[in-house]
Design a protein around this motif. Structure first.
Motif, PDB file in Angstrom:
ATOM      1  N   ALA A  24       0.823  -1.211   0.000  1.00 39.56           N
ATOM      2  CA  ALA A  24       0.000   0.000   0.000  1.00 39.56           C
ATOM      3  C   ALA A  24       0.861   1.266   0.000  1.00 39.56           C
ATOM      4  N   GLY A  25       2.180   1.093   0.101  1.00 42.51           N
ATOM      5  CA  GLY A  25       3.084   2.238   0.099  1.00 42.51           C
ATOM      6  C   GLY A  25       3.043   3.050   1.370  1.00 42.51           C
ATOM      7  N   LEU A  26       2.763   2.389   2.486  1.00 45.33           N
ATOM      8  CA  LEU A  26       2.629   3.095   3.756  1.00 45.33           C
ATOM      9  C   LEU A  26       3.781   2.775   4.702  1.00 45.33           C
ATOM     10  N   THR A  27       4.155   3.752   5.485  1.00 45.75           N
ATOM     11  CA  THR A  27       5.070   3.518   6.598  1.00 45.75           C
ATOM     12  C   THR A  27       4.257   2.961   7.759  1.00 45.75           C
ATOM     13  N   GLN A  28       4.946   2.454   8.763  1.00 44.53           N
ATOM     14  CA  GLN A  28       4.236   2.005   9.960  1.00 44.53           C
ATOM     15  C   GLN A  28       3.455   3.158  10.580  1.00 44.53           C
ATOM     16  N   GLU A  29       4.059   4.323  10.588  1.00 42.44           N
ATOM     17  CA  GLU A  29       3.413   5.489  11.186  1.00 42.44           C
ATOM     18  C   GLU A  29       2.158   5.895  10.412  1.00 42.44           C
ATOM     19  N   ALA A  30       2.242   5.862   9.076  1.00 40.35           N
ATOM     20  CA  ALA A  30       1.092   6.237   8.256  1.00 40.35           C
ATOM     21  C   ALA A  30      -0.046   5.235   8.428  1.00 40.35           C
ATOM     22  N   LEU A  31       0.284   3.953   8.472  1.00 39.27           N
ATOM     23  CA  LEU A  31      -0.748   2.940   8.683  1.00 39.27           C
ATOM     24  C   LEU A  31      -1.382   3.113  10.053  1.00 39.27           C
ATOM     25  N   ALA A  32      -0.555   3.347  11.054  1.00 43.35           N
ATOM     26  CA  ALA A  32      -1.070   3.533  12.407  1.00 43.35           C
ATOM     27  C   ALA A  32      -2.032   4.716  12.464  1.00 43.35           C
TER      28      ALA A  32
END
Length: 66
Positions: A24-32
């Motif tokens: 999805a092209g997300l960092t852990q922070e963005a997903l969180a």
């Protein structure tokens, strides 16, 4: 359940979560942020440290990943 089985399931979930997050092209922070959970929770799940994630957490992550 024995610990080895728990560790395997946690590791498999964490690997799947990481794969979907990266796809999805997300960092852990963005997903969180999208899921309304802490970045620490995402990190712990991906590393297999959280053996039994709450259903609500799993649902939030799934919704955030589409």
């Amino acid at each position: 359940m024995d610990d080895a089985r728990d560790d395997g399931a946690a590791g498999a979930f964490g690997a799947a979560l990481r794969r979907h997050r990266r796809a999805a092209g997300l960092t852990q922070e963005a997903l969180a942020e999208r899921a309304g959970v802490s970045a620490r929770a995402v990190s712990d799940l991906e590393r297999g440290l959280a053996r039994a994630p709450h259903r609500d957490t799993v649902a939030r992550l799934a919704d955030a990943l589409g």
